[in-house]
Design a protein around this motif. Structure first.
Motif, mmCIF file in Angstrom:
data_model
loop_
_atom_site.group_PDB
_atom_site.id
_atom_site.type_symbol
_atom_site.label_atom_id
_atom_site.label_comp_id
_atom_site.label_asym_id
_atom_site.label_seq_id
_atom_site.Cartn_x
_atom_site.Cartn_y
_atom_site.Cartn_z
ATOM 1 N N ALA A 192 -44.722 101.503 57.590
ATOM 2 C CA ALA A 192 -45.905 101.422 58.448
ATOM 3 C C ALA A 192 -45.501 101.723 59.889
ATOM 4 O O ALA A 192 -44.347 101.539 60.290
ATOM 5 C CB ALA A 192 -46.546 100.044 58.341
ATOM 6 N N ALA A 193 -46.444 102.203 60.682
ATOM 7 C CA ALA A 193 -46.139 102.669 62.040
ATOM 8 C C ALA A 193 -45.686 101.537 62.956
ATOM 9 O O ALA A 193 -44.716 101.695 63.708
ATOM 10 C CB ALA A 193 -47.358 103.365 62.629
ATOM 11 N N ALA A 194 -46.378 100.398 62.923
ATOM 12 C CA ALA A 194 -46.079 99.322 63.873
ATOM 13 C C ALA A 194 -44.619 98.865 63.810
ATOM 14 O O ALA A 194 -43.950 98.776 64.852
ATOM 15 C CB ALA A 194 -47.030 98.151 63.650
ATOM 16 N N PRO A 195 -44.050 98.568 62.625
ATOM 17 C CA PRO A 195 -42.631 98.178 62.589
ATOM 18 C C PRO A 195 -41.700 99.268 63.108
ATOM 19 O O PRO A 195 -40.691 98.972 63.752
ATOM 20 C CB PRO A 195 -42.385 97.903 61.095
ATOM 21 N N VAL A 196 -42.036 100.536 62.837
ATOM 22 C CA VAL A 196 -41.186 101.636 63.296
ATOM 23 C C VAL A 196 -41.160 101.693 64.820
ATOM 24 O O VAL A 196 -40.094 101.797 65.448
ATOM 25 C CB VAL A 196 -41.668 102.975 62.710
ATOM 26 N N PHE A 197 -42.322 101.609 65.459
ATOM 27 C CA PHE A 197 -42.372 101.660 66.919
ATOM 28 C C PHE A 197 -41.698 100.426 67.531
ATOM 29 O O PHE A 197 -41.096 100.506 68.604
ATOM 30 C CB PHE A 197 -43.815 101.770 67.401
ATOM 31 N N ARG A 198 -41.785 99.292 66.831
ATOM 32 C CA ARG A 198 -41.112 98.089 67.318
ATOM 33 C C ARG A 198 -39.595 98.297 67.313
ATOM 34 O O ARG A 198 -38.891 97.924 68.264
ATOM 35 C CB ARG A 198 -41.494 96.893 66.442
ATOM 36 N N LEU A 199 -39.079 98.904 66.249
ATOM 37 C CA LEU A 199 -37.645 99.171 66.154
ATOM 38 C C LEU A 199 -37.199 100.192 67.204
ATOM 39 O O LEU A 199 -36.128 100.061 67.800
ATOM 40 C CB LEU A 199 -37.307 99.678 64.754
ATOM 41 N N VAL A 200 -38.018 101.216 67.420
ATOM 42 C CA VAL A 200 -37.674 102.237 68.413
ATOM 43 C C VAL A 200 -37.617 101.623 69.810
ATOM 44 O O VAL A 200 -36.685 101.889 70.590
ATOM 45 C CB VAL A 200 -38.699 103.394 68.380
ATOM 46 N N ASP A 201 -38.589 100.784 70.135
ATOM 47 C CA ASP A 201 -38.616 100.147 71.448
ATOM 48 C C ASP A 201 -37.382 99.275 71.647
ATOM 49 O O ASP A 201 -36.774 99.277 72.730
ATOM 50 C CB ASP A 201 -39.892 99.312 71.593
ATOM 51 N N ARG A 202 -36.979 98.550 70.626
ATOM 52 C CA ARG A 202 -35.774 97.717 70.717
ATOM 53 C C ARG A 202 -34.522 98.577 70.848
ATOM 54 O O ARG A 202 -33.580 98.226 71.554
ATOM 55 C CB ARG A 202 -35.669 96.819 69.489
ATOM 56 N N PRO B 57 -47.043 100.302 70.858
ATOM 57 C CA PRO B 57 -48.083 100.922 71.690
ATOM 58 C C PRO B 57 -49.476 100.648 71.144
ATOM 59 O O PRO B 57 -49.674 100.600 69.932
ATOM 60 C CB PRO B 57 -47.753 102.415 71.628
ATOM 61 N N ASP B 58 -50.412 100.427 72.052
ATOM 62 C CA ASP B 58 -51.798 100.154 71.659
ATOM 63 C C ASP B 58 -52.725 101.037 72.495
ATOM 64 O O ASP B 58 -52.760 100.912 73.726
ATOM 65 C CB ASP B 58 -52.127 98.674 71.875
ATOM 66 N N ASP C 222 -51.091 109.277 67.090
ATOM 67 C CA ASP C 222 -51.455 109.969 65.854
ATOM 68 C C ASP C 222 -50.250 110.550 65.125
ATOM 69 O O ASP C 222 -50.372 111.024 63.993
ATOM 70 C CB ASP C 222 -52.442 111.110 66.157
ATOM 71 N N ALA C 223 -49.082 110.539 65.774
ATOM 72 C CA ALA C 223 -47.883 111.100 65.153
ATOM 73 C C ALA C 223 -46.670 110.332 65.650
ATOM 74 O O ALA C 223 -46.715 109.658 66.690
ATOM 75 C CB ALA C 223 -47.746 112.591 65.486
ATOM 76 N N PHE C 224 -45.570 110.426 64.904
ATOM 77 C CA PHE C 224 -44.324 109.790 65.298
ATOM 78 C C PHE C 224 -43.571 110.688 66.266
ATOM 79 O O PHE C 224 -43.448 111.897 66.017
ATOM 80 C CB PHE C 224 -43.446 109.517 64.079
ATOM 81 N N PRO C 225 -43.027 110.141 67.355
ATOM 82 C CA PRO C 225 -42.196 110.951 68.251
ATOM 83 C C PRO C 225 -40.849 111.247 67.602
ATOM 84 O O PRO C 225 -40.492 110.665 66.573
ATOM 85 C CB PRO C 225 -42.040 110.047 69.480
ATOM 86 N N LEU C 226 -40.084 112.151 68.219
ATOM 87 C CA LEU C 226 -38.790 112.543 67.683
ATOM 88 C C LEU C 226 -37.856 111.348 67.577
ATOM 89 O O LEU C 226 -37.085 111.233 66.612
ATOM 90 C CB LEU C 226 -38.159 113.624 68.571
ATOM 91 N N SER C 227 -37.911 110.426 68.539
ATOM 92 C CA SER C 227 -37.044 109.247 68.501
ATOM 93 C C SER C 227 -37.307 108.414 67.251
ATOM 94 O O SER C 227 -36.378 107.900 66.616
ATOM 95 C CB SER C 227 -37.261 108.392 69.753
#
Length: 298
Positions: free
Chosen positions: A100-110, A119-120, A124-129
């Motif tokens: 799911a997107a939310a856990p992925v963005f949480r891991l990237v931010d960490r 992000p809220d 619409d898409a995942f960044p390269l990171s």
């Protein structure tokens, strides 16, 4: 069906040919087999994620297998998600990992020194990171799954392709019977994150070791051995009752944030299975985690 991986492409015709597959084990036999695979996967994945992060091994927990379909998985996703097609074994039997997107963005931010913020609204898409981080987690998951399936001789598990759209990925038929494992990862000082792995019944029948019942021998008197099959593999929920206290209704009704309730922890903490006490022990600590040392078993 669109299949890019050569192992899966070679197997595509045979996978739908009942004459070649035979009847095989059913869901009732595959559920306990997948439960055992899940237990081994928790250990292998925790070790793999520790190597990935260079830190302490996280706590990995896996729920009971749930039957589902690809259509049901798609219906449950109302936001961005990444789906990874995995090829299992030399014949490339397919499995599906979903992030799911939310856990992925949480891991990237960490990973970039943040606190694990999401992000809220979600993009619409995942960044390269995020793609790069997913690739590393995907490889770690594939290695751990191979270990869980193969044991001393790990099964070859290959990540084939990632897509945000299940229809574009087209891993298997939308109405195919699947068994799904939900995996949750807890790391110190961070919110837990999760993913799921879905296996078609045909995949599990091909790669899982399903215990077979032995022919009945002479009847033996006496109690069954809990360390022997089929009882040894049954998962049990064990609860440690650290605090068991009584409060009157008026006191409970008046509770508010900031109230302090003095409690006393018993010297002999009971361990219960199905409401029955099976052992007692004392509370302590092992590797910064709360632990119980068994003092007496019934």
């Amino acid at each position: 069906m669109k299949l890019d991986h050569p192992l899966i492409a070679e197997r595509a015709v045979a996978r739908h040919c009942q004459e070649l597959l035979g009847s095989g084990p059913g869901i009732a036999e595959l559920v306990p087999a997948l439960s055992l695979i899940g237990e081994r996967l928790t250990r292998a994945l925790a070790a793999g994620l520790a190597r990935l992060s260079g830190g302490r091994a996280p706590v990995v927990s896996i729920g009971m297998p749930m039957d589902t379909t690809l259509g049901a998985i798609q219906a449950e996703l109302d936001t961005l998600a990444m789906h990874s097609l995995l090829a299992l074994g030399p014949d490339g039997h397919p499995a599906l990992a979903t992030f799911a997107a939310a856990p992925v963005f949480r891991l990237v931010d960490r990973a970039f020194g943040g606190k694990g913020e999401v992000p809220d609204p979600l993009p619409d898409a995942f960044p390269l990171s995020a793609e790069l981080l997913l690739g590393r987690i995907e490889a770690t998951l594939a290695e751990a799954l191979g270990t869980a399936l193969g044991g001393a001789q790990p099964l070859r598990v290959v990540p084939c392709r990632r897509e945000t759209s299940l229809r574009q990925l087209d891993p298997f038929a939308m109405n195919a019977d699947l068994l799904q494992l939900a995996i949750e990862v807890e790391e110190e000082g961070a919110a837990p994150w999760s993913l799921t792995i879905a296996f078609p019944i045909a995949t599990l029948a091909a790669v899982a070791t399903v215990p077979r019942h032995r022919a009945r021998g002479p009847r033996r008197d006496g109690p069954a051995d809990p360390a022997a099959e089929p009882y040894a593999s049954l998962p049990l929920s064990v609860s440690a009752v650290v605090i068991d206290m009584r409060l009157d209704f008026a006191r409970v009704a008046a509770l508010s944030a900031g109230d302090v309730i003095p409690v006393a922890i018993a010297r002999a903490v009971p361990l219960r299975v199905g409401g029955r006490t099976v052992a007692t022990g004392t509370v302590g600590e092992v590797e910064d985690r709360v632990a119980i040392q068994i003092g007496h078993a019934f």
